[in-house]
Design a protein around this motif. Structure first.
Motif, short mmCIF file in Angstrom:
data_model
loop_
_atom_site.label_atom_id
_atom_site.label_comp_id
_atom_site.label_asym_id
_atom_site.label_seq_id
_atom_site.Cartn_x
_atom_site.Cartn_y
_atom_site.Cartn_z
N PRO A 204 0.80 -1.23 0.00
CA PRO A 204 0.00 0.00 0.00
C PRO A 204 0.83 1.28 0.00
CG PRO A 204 -0.06 -1.06 2.16
CD PRO A 204 0.62 -2.02 1.23
N LYS A 205 2.11 1.18 0.32
CA LYS A 205 2.98 2.35 0.29
C LYS A 205 3.48 2.62 -1.13
CE LYS A 205 4.52 0.86 4.85
NZ LYS A 205 3.55 1.66 5.59
N ILE A 206 3.76 1.55 -1.86
CA ILE A 206 4.32 1.67 -3.21
C ILE A 206 3.23 1.66 -4.28
CG2 ILE A 206 5.83 0.51 -4.88
CD1 ILE A 206 7.43 -0.47 -2.37
N ARG A 207 2.18 0.90 -4.04
CA ARG A 207 1.04 0.80 -4.96
C ARG A 207 1.50 0.44 -6.38
NH1 ARG A 207 -2.72 5.96 -3.95
NH2 ARG A 207 -3.91 4.88 -5.56
N PRO A 208 2.03 -0.76 -6.53
CA PRO A 208 2.59 -1.17 -7.83
C PRO A 208 1.52 -1.34 -8.91
CG PRO A 208 2.45 -3.06 -6.37
CD PRO A 208 2.10 -1.84 -5.54
N VAL A 209 1.91 -1.03 -10.13
CA VAL A 209 1.05 -1.24 -11.30
C VAL A 209 1.90 -1.97 -12.34
CG1 VAL A 209 -0.35 -0.18 -13.10
CG2 VAL A 209 -0.26 0.85 -10.82
N GLY A 210 1.64 -3.25 -12.53
CA GLY A 210 2.50 -4.08 -13.36
C GLY A 210 2.66 -3.58 -14.78
#
Length: 473
Positions: A204-210
């Motif tokens: 939730p801190k980085i909130r990755p989007v592949g």
């Protein structure tokens, strides 16, 4: 059950639609031993559904708040009247859950939520057997904690032989064994490896989007490599490293595999902010490209950092510190409107230090994810007449900060950072945010994390597995 009431929010108790910043201080001066005032302050939801709509407790309080006086009350009149109003409704039960408002203040539950009820005291819950042959129900049981440590940190249940061996140890030996197993398991791939437990905490801190990922496992539109962010986060949580450096590091972190090892790097080909202006993951390429993107005043980047690392969500009216004269609406977004100003008086000054950090640029080469002093003048001068007047100096927790580096340092040294960090692990390992009956252990854990342990997560975890919340079946 009660969601943890977060540091720094304003109680919104007056007849006005806007928040009353002095309210939290007055509440905590009235009830200084309340759990919600131990390094924290109540959020607006303590008295409101959403300003100006009051919940049951806020409605009861309003009736006693300088009755007959002209509305809206000034801040001075409000501060003077609030203690008496709080005292006047102490014996009432605003939410009808059987506990008075005063008891709810004292126990850390919400006086307007019937589902937030103070726990029973006096030991085991009625109907349980304290002589359970397997575990000592309702009290800390080292055998239960042993099984849990291996599951939580190693990802494996203990074998029957390990359980028998552990049960044969005396009490001191069992506690030493728990510490040894914790240290052993935090070297495991399950804990520290790619997509392990530490990476789970970072999501939730980085909130990755592949689809936007560059580098290893790159997506269709590779904009930035957020594995750099996971690597720094994991490094800051391991061994004797300082957890604050996830916000303040001037360095980067590499990851080697088979087994996973993290190491410090002074440069990375995927990171572009110069050393003087770096602030850990807040200024990583991914954070700037994804959270700033094409925005002149990066409110989204500021609110994400505030939420991710300090545990304060402005969208939920947490962490509001209204700055006099704000918002100034440099980008002409209409934030001075009555329905917007209460939050933007905090959010905009929180965002000013992000002023010179460029997000995503599609028109100029080699300008994305960098610190550019003339950023607004060069790329956004046509956004609004006053946009170039946006200062770099801003405010955090109501205190002035000169730039984003200082913003990160003030945030990382705050109670809010310690509370947010320990809450992350509490939720991961215990399975929920601290309950009212767990507040004493929770407060002790985050205070020791900040003080005794010097922000070292590894040391804090040894405290956490000793809590009754963790080790009582």
């Amino acid at each position: 059950m009660l969601r943890r009431l977060i540091l720094g929010a304003a109680l919104c108790l007056s007849g006005e639609a806007l928040a009353k910043p002095p309210a939290s201080n007055v509440f905590c001066a009235t009830y200084p031993t309340a759990p919600t005032c131990t390094g924290q302050q109540p959020a607006c939801t303590y008295c409101h559904v959403a300003p100006p709509q009051r919940n049951a407790f806020g409605t009861a309080l309003e009736a006693q708040l300088a009755p007959g006086a002209p509305r809206p009350l000034s801040d001075a009149d409000f501060m003077y009247a609030l203690p008496a109003a709080l005292r006047a409704v102490e014996a009432q039960d605003a939410d009808g859950d059987g506990a008075s408002n005063l008891v709810e203040h004292q126990r850390g539950t919400q006086p307007a939520d019937p589902n937030s009820v103070p726990a029973e005291t006096g030991g085991c819950v009625a109907g349980t057997d304290p002589h359970n042959p397997q575990y000592d129900v309702c009290r800390y049981d080292t055998r239960f904690a042993f099984r849990r440590v291996l599951l939580d940190f190693c990802g494996q249940s203990p074998t029957y032989a390990q359980l028998k061996e552990f049960a044969a140890l005396n009490a001191d030996e069992q506690r030493s064994r728990l510490d040894a197993e914790l240290d052993r398991c935090t070297t495991s791939e399950f804990w520290r490896g790619k997509n392990g437990q530490l990476w789970k905490l970072a999501h939730p801190k980085i909130r990755p989007v592949g689809s936007l990922k560059a580098g290893e496992d790159k997506g269709a539109i590779p904009l930035a490599d957020y594995y750099d962010d996971y690597n720094l986060f994991a490094w800051s949580q391991l061994e004797d490293h300082d957890a604050r450096e996830v916000m303040t590091a001037k360095y980067f972190v590499r990851r080697d595999t088979h087994p996973t090892r993290y190491s410090v790097a002074t440069t990375l080909p995927t990171q572009f902010v110069d050393e003087a202006h770096r602030a850990g993951n807040i200024t990583s390429s991914w954070s700037l490209i994804y959270f700033v993107m094409f925005t002149a005043l990066p409110r989204n980047a500021a609110s994400q950092a505030y939420r991710a690392y300090l545990g304060l969500d402005i969208a939920k009216q947490e962490g509001l510190y209204s700055i006099p004269g704000e918002p100034r609406d440099y980008d002409a977004k209409g934030v001075t409107a009555a329905t917007c100003a209460a939050c933007h008086a905090t959010l905009d000054p929180l965002s000013y230090p992000f002023r010179n950090y460029q997000g995503l640029s599609l028109t100029a080469r080699n300008t994305s994810a960098r610190y550019i002093p003339s950023r607004l003048e060069t790329y956004f001068s046509d956004v609004a007449p006053d946009i170039t007047q946006t200062p770099e100096a801003g405010y955090l927790f109501g205190k002035p900060v000169a730039d984003l580096v200082e913003w990160a340092q003030v945030g990382a040294n705050s109670d809010a950072f310690a509370i947010a960090t320990v809450t992350d692990y509490w939720k991961l390992l215990i399975g929920h945010a601290p309950k009212p009956e767990e507040q004493a252990e929770f407060v002790s854990t985050w205070q020791r994390f900040k003080g005794t342990h010097g922000y070292r997560v590894q040391r804090m975890l040894h405290d956490l597995i000793r809590t009754e919340a963790y080790g009582a079946p």
